[in-house]
Design an enzyme around this catalytic site. Structure first.
Site, PDB file in Angstrom:
ATOM      1  CB  SER A 126       3.372   3.588   5.367  1.00 30.09           C
ATOM      2  OG  SER A 126       3.344   3.207   6.754  1.00 30.09           O
ATOM      3  CG  ASP A 127       8.662  -1.099   5.290  1.00 26.80           C
ATOM      4  OD1 ASP A 127       8.108  -1.457   6.552  1.00 26.80           O
ATOM      5  OD2 ASP A 127       9.508  -1.305   4.660  1.00 26.80           O
ATOM      6  CD1 TRP A 128       6.259  -1.909  11.836  1.00 25.47           C
ATOM      7  CD2 TRP A 128       5.262  -1.825   9.783  1.00 25.47           C
ATOM      8  NE1 TRP A 128       5.043  -2.804  12.030  1.00 25.47           N
ATOM      9  CE2 TRP A 128       4.462  -2.724  10.784  1.00 25.47           C
ATOM     10  CE3 TRP A 128       4.831  -1.762   8.491  1.00 25.47           C
ATOM     11  CZ2 TRP A 128       3.172  -3.264  10.403  1.00 25.47           C
ATOM     12  CZ3 TRP A 128       3.611  -2.675   8.051  1.00 25.47           C
ATOM     13  CH2 TRP A 128       2.855  -3.141   9.142  1.00 25.47           C
ATOM     14  N   GLY A 129       6.975   3.027   9.812  1.00 27.39           N
ATOM     15  CA  GLY A 129       8.001   4.410   9.687  1.00 27.39           C
ATOM     16  C   GLY A 129       8.105   4.886   8.487  1.00 27.39           C
ATOM     17  N   GLY A 130       7.450   4.457   7.520  1.00 30.06           N
ATOM     18  CA  GLY A 130       7.726   4.910   6.114  1.00 30.06           C
ATOM     19  C   GLY A 130       6.799   6.058   5.688  1.00 30.06           C
TER      20      GLY A 130
END
Ligand code: BGC
Length: 752
Positions: A281-285
Site C-alpha cells: 500500500s502507499d504510505w497510509g493507504g
C-alpha cells in the site's frame, strides 16, 4: 622497528584482518542469517523456495512480512530499519532478510540524515524525453546500485501514472501522457534496478492523477478508458520488467480505495496481468484488514493498523482464510528469492560518485528539449560571442530539483539556502532544494573567451540593463513542483513572465531556459528568440545545458507530454479541489505524525473527480478537440534537420513499418522517429495513437532505413462487453514523422 614492536604490529594486523573478514561476513549476511536451509538452493524456482519457507512459518512470522513497522525517518529508537521509508523485519531463524525500502524515483532519497551521498539524476519526465529504453535501463541500474551501496534492498520509484492532469505536483516523477512510451520506459527503469538484485516497485496503482485531496478523491472513470490508457501503462511496464512489487495508490477508484479495490488488484493486476509479486500500500493507504486482504492487498506500509493484529485476528476467526494469508506471504517470499535478496545480500559501500555524475550528465544531454530556435540563434559560437548574461533562476549557483518523497538531498545542502526556521514553510516536503550544478560556472567553461555574468533578476531594470549590454541574454525561469500539492496553473509566476518580457524587449537575442516539472504555457513565446526545456536536470544539469547551448552536444530530446497554449485548453480547465474536510497535509517538524497517519487510516470523506475526457489523454485530447497547442507531444528541435521518405508496411499479424530518415544538415544528430496509427472509424478511438518509435543516430548527410515492428496488441481496443481486447477490422493509417503533428509519411493498410 624493534622485534617486539614488529611482533605486536603483526599481531595487530592479523587481528585487524580477522575483524574485517568477520565484519564483511556479518555485513553481507545480515544479523544471524545462515545459508543452511533447504531453500538456500538457488537452482530451485522462487515459487518452490517460497513454498518451503512458508511451511516452516508460524502465524506471527507470516504476519510480520505483511506490514511495516512505523514511519521511521526520524526515529531514534533502535530498530532493524536502515532509515528508509519502510521495512519488513528479518526472520533470522529461517534466513529471511529484512526488506529495506527507500524512495528512489530520480536517485536514492533522504541521504542527508545519515550523511550519505547519492546521484541526483534528471527528473523522470526529463529522462522520458530521451525516448530511450537503454538510457532508462541504465538510469534504473544506477539507482539499484546506489540503493545497495546504502543498505537498501527495495526501490520505491517507478511512477507511471499518465498525465491526465499536467498540473499534478508529481508530474516530474512520471513519464508523460502516452501509455506505450511511459510503460516502456518505466518497464526498462525497473528492469535496470532489478538487474542489481533489488526489488523494483511500480506505482501508484491507479488513476492517482492529482495531489489535491489525494487521500479522499474518488476517480470516476470507465473501464475501457482505464484499460487503454492508465492501466495499459502499468501492463506494459509489468510485461517488460516483472517487478517485485506494485504500490497501490491513496485515492479511490470508482468507489473503492485503490488498496482495497478487487477489480484493480485481483481481476486486472493479479489475474489478467499475471503479476507474481506483492502489492504494497502507499504510505497510509490501507483502510481495512479483511476487505483489503480479500481485494488483493499483500502488505501494509508503513504501519500495522490493519495488517498486524487486525489481520491476525481475521485469520484466527476464519474471516480471512489460511489460503488467502498464505498467498500474501508467498508473494513476499517469492519476491525475496526472485529478485536476489536472499542469494545476494546487500553489502554497503561508497557509491561511485564520479561515474554517477558523468552518467547524470549524459542523461541530461538526451533529456533537454530545444523548443524554439528562431534564425538559428543557437548554438552560440564560442568564438564569436563576446558577452553572455545569465539572468534569474539562481543560475549563479545551481539547478532545481523536484520535491516530496522523491527528493534527493543535494550534496553539501541546497545550493540556494532554505529560509531560516520560522520563515517559509515548516513542512520539509515543502522546501525547494537546489543542486550545486552552477550554470554560471558551466557557461564560463564553455565560453572561455567571453564575459559571462549573472544578475539575479530580482530587479527587472537591472536585468534589462545587463541584457542590453550583452550579446546574448539567457533567462532562467522555473516552477517548483512537489508531492503534496498541485500547480494552480501551468503559467509561469507573474514576476518571471515580466522578467522574460523585459529582457526580451532589451535584447533580441534572448533565450529562455525552463526548469519545470510539468509543461509550461508561454504567452511570451513570440517575444524571445529561443526556448530550452531543461526540466529538473540533475547533478550535472548545468554542464549538459551549457554543452547544448554551445553546440558541443546536438539536442535530441522530444516531449513526452504536450505543452498546451493555456490552462483553458486542458480537459479540466479548473483543477478539481477537495472540500476542506477531505484535505489533510503531512505535518511539519514537531507535528504529530502518528495522529496524522491514524486519521489517514480511518479515511477522509470522499469527493469526486470525473475523468470524462475518457480515452482522450494528452495529445489525443488536443487532436480530437482540434485545439492548437504550443508544442506538441513528440516535438523537439535539433541543430540539424531530418527528411523522411519511402514508407512501406508489411505483415498482417505483426505489422512492420519501414522508412528512411536522412540527415539534411551539416552536422551529426539523433532523430527520434515516431510511428502513429489511426484506427478504423468503427473503433471509436481518438484520431491517432503512438505505436512505436526509433532513435536514429545519423552522421552529416547520412540516411538510414529503419524498421519498427508494431505489436498487434497496440492496435487493439478494449471491449467492455467481452472484457477483452479486440482488433477492429478495417482500414488503418500508419503515420510516420518527427512529432505527433509533423507526420509527412502515411500509408493505409487493411487489417482483419
Ligand atoms: C508517496 C509514495 C512514497 C511513500 C513513501 C508516499 O507519500 O505517495 O510515492 O513511496 O510516501 O515515502
Amino acid at each position: 622497528m624493534s622485534s617486539a614492536q614488529e611482533i605486536s604490529r603483526s599481531v595487530f594486523l592479523l587481528f585487524a584482518a580477522v575483524l574485517s573478514v568477520l565484519a564483511s561476513v556479518s555485513d553481507a549476511q545480515g544479523p544471524g542469517i545462515d545459508q543452511k536451509h533447504a531453500w538456500s538452493d538457488a537452482s530451485l524456482s522462487p515459487d518452490a523456495r517460497a513454498d518451503m519457507v512458508l511451511k516452516e512459518m508460524t502465524l506471527d512470522e507470516k504476519i510480520s512480512l505483511l506490514h511495516g513497522n512505523g514511519l521511521d525517518f526520524s526515529s531514534t529508537k533502535p530498530s532493524e530499519s536502515n532509515g528508509g521509508a519502510g521495512y519488513t523485519v528479518s526472520i533470522p531463524r529461517l534466513g529471511i532478510p529484512a526488506i529495506q525500502m527507500a524512495d528512489s524515483a530520480y536517485g536514492v532519497t533522504r541521504g542527508a540524515r545519515a550523511g550519505r551521498y547519492s546521484t541526483a539524476l534528471p527528473s523522470n519526465l526529463g529522462a522520458a524525453s530521451s525516448w530511450d529504453p537503454e538510457t532508462v535501463f541504465e538510469y534504473g541500474a544506477l539507482i539499484g546500485r546506489e540503493l545497495r551501496n546504502q543498505g537498501y534492498s527495495m526501490s520505491l520509484g517507478g511512477g507511471v501514472n499518465l498525465a491526465r492532469e499536467p498540473r499534478n505536483g508529481r508530474t516530474f516523477e512520471y513519464q508523460g501522457e502516452d501509455p506505450l512510451l511511459a510503460g516502456t520506459l518505466v518497464g526498462n527503469f525497473i528492469k535496470g534496478e532489478q538487474s542489481q538484485n533489488v526489488i523494483g516497485d511500480v506505482k501508484h496503482y491507479a488513476v492517482n492523477d492529482q495531489e489535491s485531496g489525494r487521500n479522499a478523491v474518488n476517480a470516476n472513470i470507465d473501464k475501457r478508458s482505464m484499460r487503454e490508457s492508465d492501466l495499459l501503462a502499468f501492463q506494459i511496464a509489468l510485461e517488460i520488467s516483472d517487478p517485485g512489487a506494485v504500490m497501490c495508490s491513496y485515492n479511490r477508484v470508482n468507489g473503492d480505495y485503490a488498496c482495497e479495490n478487487s477489480y484493480l488488484l485481483t481481476d486486472v493486476l493479479k489475474k489478467d496481468f499475471q503479476f507474481k509479486g506483492f502489492v504494497v500500500s502507499d504510505w497510509g493507504g490501507t483502510h481495512s484488514a479483511a476487505k483489503a486482504s480479500h481485494a488483493g492487498l499483500d502488505q501494509e506500509q508503513p504501519n500495522q493498523y490493519f495488517f498486524g493484529d487486525g489481520l491476525k485476528k481475521a485469520v484466527e476467526s476464519g474471516e480471512v482464510s489460511q489460503e488467502e494469508l498464505d498467498d500474501h506471504v508467498h508473494r513476499v517470499l517469492r519476491t525475496i528469492f526472485a529478485k536476489g535478496l536472499f542469494d545476494h545480500p546487500v553489502v554497503k559501500q561508497v557509491p561511485d560518485v564520479e561515474a554517477g555524475m558523468a552518467f547524470a550528465q549524459s542523461v541530461a544531454e538526451k533529456s533537454i528539449v530545444l523548443l524554439k530556435n528562431d534564425q538559428h540563434v543557437l548554438p552560440l559560437d564560442a568564438a564569436k560571442v563576446h558577452s553572455l548574461v545569465l539572468i534569474g533562476g539562481h543560475a549563479d549557483v545551481g539547478v532545481l530539483t523536484g520535491g516530496g518523497s522523491a527528493q534527493v538531498d543535494p550534496p553539501g545542502g541546497s545550493a540556494v539556502p532554505p529560509p531560516p526556521p520560522g520563515q517559509g514553510p515548516s513542512n520539509r516536503f515543502l522546501r525547494q532544494a537546489w543542486l550545486p550544478s552552477s550554470p554560471l560556472r558551466a557557461f564560463k567553461a564553455q565560453f572561455p573567451a567571453a564575459k559571462v555574468s549573472y544578475v539575479s533578476g530580482d530587479k527587472v531594470e537591472e536585468a534589462s540593463e545587463a541584457a542590453k549590454g550583452a550579446d546574448v541574454a539567457i533567462v532562467f525561469a522555473y516552477v517548483w513542483e512537489s508531492e503534496g500539492f498541485d500547480l494552480k496553473t501551468l503559467d509561469l509566476p507573474e514576476e518571471q513572465t515580466k522578467l522574460i518580457e523585459t529582457v526580451a524587449a532589451a535584447n533580441p537575442r534572448t533565450i529562455v531556459v525552463l526548469e519545470t516539472g510539468s509543461p509550461a504555457t508561454m504567452a511570451w513565446v513570440d517575444k524571445v528568440a529561443g526556448v530550452i526545456e531543461a526540466w529538473y536536470p540533475g547533478i550535472r544539469g548545468a554542464e549538459a545545458l551549457a554543452s547544448i547551448v554551445a553546440g558541443t552536444i546536438n539536442p535530441s530530446g522530444k516531449l513526452a507530454i504536450t505543452f498546451p497554449k493555456s490552462d483553458a485548453d486542458l480537459p479540466h480547465p479548473k483543477l478539481v479541489m477537495p472540500p476542506p474536510e477531505s484535505e489533510r497535509r503531512f505535518p511539519g517538524p514537531g507535528g504529530n505524525v502518528t495522529e496524522f497517519m491514524s486519521t489517514m487510516a480511518k479515511g477522509l470523506p470522499p469527493f469526486q473527480a470525473y475523468y470524462d475526457e475518457k480515452l482522450k489523454v494528452g495529445y489525443k485530447w488536443y487532436d480530437a478537440e482540434k485545439k492548437t497547442v504550443l508544442f506538441p507531444f513528440g516535438f523537439g528541435l535539433s541543430y540539424t534537420s531530418f527528411e523522411y521518405s519511402g514508407l512501406s508496411v508489411s505483415g498482417e499479424n505483426a505489422p512492420s513499418v519501414t522508412f528512411t530518415v536522412k540527415n539534411m544538415g551539416s552536422r551529426a544528430g539523433t532523430e527520434i522517429a515516431e510511428v502513429y496509427c489511426s484506427l478504423p472509424e468503427a473503433a471509436g478511438e481518438p484520431p491517432k495513437r503512438l505505436v512505436g518509435w526509433s532513435r536514429v543516430e545519423l552522421g552529416q548527410g547520412e540516411s538510414k532505413q529503419i524498421t519498427v515492428a508494431i505489436s498487434r496488441d497496440r492496435l487493439s481496443v478494449y471491449d467492455e462487453g467481452s472484457d477483452g481486447w479486440k482488433l477492429v477490422p478495417g482500414s488503418y493509417s500508419v503515420l510516420v514523422g518527427g512529432s505527433s503533428q509533423d507526420l509527412p509519411l502515411r500509408k493505409d493498410v487493411t487489417l482483419h
